[in-house]
Scaffold this motif. Structure first.
Motif, mmCIF file in Angstrom:
data_model
loop_
_atom_site.group_PDB
_atom_site.id
_atom_site.type_symbol
_atom_site.label_atom_id
_atom_site.label_comp_id
_atom_site.label_asym_id
_atom_site.label_seq_id
_atom_site.Cartn_x
_atom_site.Cartn_y
_atom_site.Cartn_z
ATOM 1 N N ARG A 1 0.777 -1.189 0.038
ATOM 2 C CA ARG A 1 0.013 0.064 -0.017
ATOM 3 C C ARG A 1 1.093 1.168 -0.100
ATOM 4 O O ARG A 1 2.130 1.359 0.342
ATOM 5 N N THR A 2 0.351 2.322 -0.671
ATOM 6 C CA THR A 2 0.991 3.566 -0.509
ATOM 7 C C THR A 2 1.164 4.069 0.704
ATOM 8 O O THR A 2 -0.165 4.461 1.200
ATOM 9 N N LYS A 3 2.277 4.599 1.385
ATOM 10 C CA LYS A 3 2.274 5.154 2.533
ATOM 11 C C LYS A 3 2.112 6.607 2.692
ATOM 12 O O LYS A 3 2.375 7.399 1.409
ATOM 13 N N THR A 4 1.790 7.047 3.657
ATOM 14 C CA THR A 4 1.560 8.913 3.716
ATOM 15 C C THR A 4 2.799 9.352 4.215
ATOM 16 O O THR A 4 3.383 8.850 5.054
ATOM 17 N N THR A 5 3.235 10.444 3.486
ATOM 18 C CA THR A 5 4.290 11.299 4.034
ATOM 19 C C THR A 5 4.007 12.631 4.259
ATOM 20 O O THR A 5 2.891 13.054 3.718
ATOM 21 N N LEU A 6 4.778 13.323 5.076
ATOM 22 C CA LEU A 6 4.279 14.627 5.208
ATOM 23 C C LEU A 6 5.786 15.690 5.237
ATOM 24 O O LEU A 6 6.784 15.550 5.790
ATOM 25 N N GLY A 7 5.485 16.570 4.258
ATOM 26 C CA GLY A 7 6.685 17.446 4.026
ATOM 27 C C GLY A 7 6.089 18.868 4.487
ATOM 28 O O GLY A 7 4.955 19.083 5.239
ATOM 29 N N ILE A 8 7.066 19.764 4.610
ATOM 30 C CA ILE A 8 7.035 21.190 4.935
ATOM 31 C C ILE A 8 6.551 22.103 3.763
ATOM 32 O O ILE A 8 7.078 22.024 2.533
ATOM 33 N N ASP A 9 5.585 22.892 4.063
ATOM 34 C CA ASP A 9 5.090 23.889 3.129
ATOM 35 C C ASP A 9 5.618 25.218 3.563
ATOM 36 O O ASP A 9 5.261 25.678 4.573
ATOM 37 N N GLY A 10 6.398 25.689 2.776
ATOM 38 C CA GLY A 10 7.199 26.938 3.188
ATOM 39 C C GLY A 10 6.401 28.335 2.832
ATOM 40 O O GLY A 10 7.121 29.288 2.717
ATOM 41 N N ALA A 11 5.266 28.331 3.022
ATOM 42 C CA ALA A 11 4.429 29.532 2.592
ATOM 43 C C ALA A 11 4.683 30.667 3.433
ATOM 44 O O ALA A 11 4.939 30.349 4.665
ATOM 45 N N ARG A 12 4.746 32.026 2.835
ATOM 46 C CA ARG A 12 5.125 32.958 3.887
ATOM 47 C C ARG A 12 4.062 33.863 4.280
ATOM 48 O O ARG A 12 3.995 34.878 4.862
ATOM 49 N N SER A 13 2.770 33.487 3.723
ATOM 50 C CA SER A 13 1.411 33.884 4.410
ATOM 51 C C SER A 13 0.268 32.765 4.339
ATOM 52 O O SER A 13 0.663 31.735 3.914
ATOM 53 N N VAL A 14 -0.540 32.928 5.446
ATOM 54 C CA VAL A 14 -1.502 31.978 5.575
ATOM 55 C C VAL A 14 -2.772 32.261 5.175
ATOM 56 O O VAL A 14 -3.730 31.392 5.092
ATOM 57 N N ILE A 15 -3.110 33.496 5.377
ATOM 58 C CA ILE A 15 -4.478 33.853 5.002
ATOM 59 C C ILE A 15 -4.736 33.860 3.037
ATOM 60 O O ILE A 15 -3.839 34.605 2.812
ATOM 61 N N THR A 16 -5.580 33.179 2.792
ATOM 62 C CA THR A 16 -5.867 33.114 1.212
ATOM 63 C C THR A 16 -7.078 34.104 0.940
ATOM 64 O O THR A 16 -8.160 33.887 1.635
ATOM 65 N N ARG A 17 -7.195 34.842 0.144
ATOM 66 C CA ARG A 17 -8.062 35.713 -0.329
ATOM 67 C C ARG A 17 -8.800 35.241 -1.427
ATOM 68 O O ARG A 17 -8.293 34.556 -2.317
ATOM 69 N N ASN A 18 -10.215 35.613 -1.651
ATOM 70 C CA ASN A 18 -10.951 35.180 -2.645
ATOM 71 C C ASN A 18 -12.004 36.047 -3.151
ATOM 72 O O ASN A 18 -12.484 36.931 -2.348
ATOM 73 N N GLN A 19 -12.432 36.269 -4.371
ATOM 74 C CA GLN A 19 -13.560 37.154 -4.859
ATOM 75 C C GLN A 19 -14.606 36.584 -5.188
ATOM 76 O O GLN A 19 -15.434 37.141 -6.235
ATOM 77 N N SER A 20 -14.957 35.257 -4.986
ATOM 78 C CA SER A 20 -15.918 34.402 -5.590
ATOM 79 C C SER A 20 -17.542 34.822 -5.294
ATOM 80 O O SER A 20 -17.263 34.890 -3.744
#
Length: 391
Positions: free
Chosen positions: A77-96
């Motif tokens: 079975r395919t195992k789950t791995t966890l990597g680091i997301d190096g995003a520099r902001s955490v709030i995402t904006r949308n205009q939907s």
């Protein structure tokens, strides 16, 4: 669970000459990525095709060597791995115009719940990964998210409005039991008295009632729980690692008992698979304590269309043609329409009938539609050093 870098090294396609004699090979040691597409327990996607931005496309092929090796053996079975997301902001904006909020937070990229219909799957192609199995097995988290959130809230130009946590991937997927990243984000928002709402299909949300309830009593927090089906078999196939239906209903009950306003999201509605449950779904979430209910019809943008058809062929081959036909009837003859206003509701007689049935069931139980009318007036802006100041 193991850590991997954000951009895993490319894996060359395997072939029979890479392996020793069959008699010397332990089948469980095979890399699942070299095996042809197949159903795996606890996984939603069947295949792992390359993302749409990749220069080359790889296809696993069984020339008889692997199938012979796998006879009478457990398939790896395919195992789950966890990597680091190096995003520099955490709030995402949308205009939907289709959603009642303009900002959101997603603590994780990818989602181990493995929902085959997840509209976030195509985003994994941005990382050079597959929207198929990679999306639910190669996850990334944002360990700096609480600090980044506090800095964004401290900005002089920032104006508070409800933040929704979990709009793309579930903030309470299994990995959060250990990382507790979602709880840390809620703690920052609570410290700042910033309004927030949570979307999840996991009973793990009840872990954080102690943080959510005090904010909810001030009309600064709410929770939306997704309940797709009451049929345990269908739910397990559609959403293999999400909480079972009865556990989601129990979560709604516990949240409601704590004074937290709960919306039930009946999503997605898939004609020919779960549309016959509409009235029972609304009745069940009402009995559990939800005060509002909303629905979204199945969306199949980009790679999801092929993944979903492959899933149907594997799990419901006798219904595949009918389900695809009904979906196209809600999309003007196409498999998907991306226009605002219709992408979540569909068009035509079938989509209209689904909407009318929800309206009737909602009225029968005295429930409202989804809203996000939370109080932003108590916001306390943090200083750069982490302390609070009045707005």
């Amino acid at each position: 669970m193991q850590n991997t870098p954000l951009h895993p090294p490319e894996m060359a396609p395997g072939n029979a000459t890479d392996f020793p004699d069959q008699d010397q090979m332990d089948p469980s040691s095979l890399d699942p990525n070299i095996l042809p597409a197949r159903k795996q327990k606890g996984r939603g996607a069947i295949s792992n095709s390359d993302g749409r931005y990749e220069k080359f496309s790889h296809q696993a092929y069984d020339d008889g060597w692997i199938s012979g090796l796998m006879e009478d053996a457990d398939t790896p079975r395919t195992k789950t791995t966890l990597g680091i997301d190096g995003a520099r902001s955490v709030i995402t904006r949308n205009q939907s115009p289709d959603v009642p909020f303009d900002r959101s937070i997603n603590p994780y990229r990818g989602c181990e719940h493995g929902c085959i219909y997840c509209f976030a799957r195509p985003t994994h192609a941005w990382l050079g990964l597959s929207p198929g199995l990679d999306f639910e097995t190669k996850l990334f988290w944002k360990p700096d998210a609480p600090e980044l959130l506090r800095k964004q809230l401290a900005g002089r130009s920032y104006q508070p409005a409800p933040i929704v946590i979990g709009t793309n991937t579930d903030p309470y997927q299994p990995v959060d039991r250990d990382k507790q990243l979602t709880r840390s984000l809620i703690k920052v928002l609570s410290d700042c008295q910033h309004p927030f709402s949570i979307i999840t299909k996991s009973a793990l949300v009840t872990r954080d009632i102690d943080l959510i309830a005090p904010m909810a009593l001030k009309n600064r927090a709410s929770v939306a729980v997704s309940v797709t089906s009451l049929d345990h078999r269908l739910s397990n196939l559609l959403e293999p690692r999400a909480s079972a239906p009865h556990r989601r209903l129990d979560a709604i009950r516990k949240l409601s008992d704590a004074g937290i306003a709960v919306t039930a999201l009946c999503a997605p509605i898939i004609p020919g698979l779960n549309d016959m449950e509409i009235e029972n779904l609304v009745a069940a979430v009402h009995d559990a304590g939800a005060t509002s209910v909303s629905h979204i019809v199945l969306r199949l943008p980009l790679e999801i269309a092929d993944l979903f058809e492959e899933w149907l062929e594997t799990n419901y081959p006798d219904r595949k043609a009918k389900v695809i036909s009904l979906i196209k009837q809600m999309r003007g003859g196409a498999i998907y329409q991306s226009e605002f206003g219709t992408r979540m509701r569909g068009t035509g007689p079938i989509a209209d009938l689904i909407a009318r049935r929800f309206d009737a069931a909602r009225k029968k139980h005295g429930m409202t539609g989804r809203s996000l009318n939370l109080d932003s007036s108590g916001f306390i802006r943090p200083n750069a050093n982490g302390q609070m100041q009045l707005l």
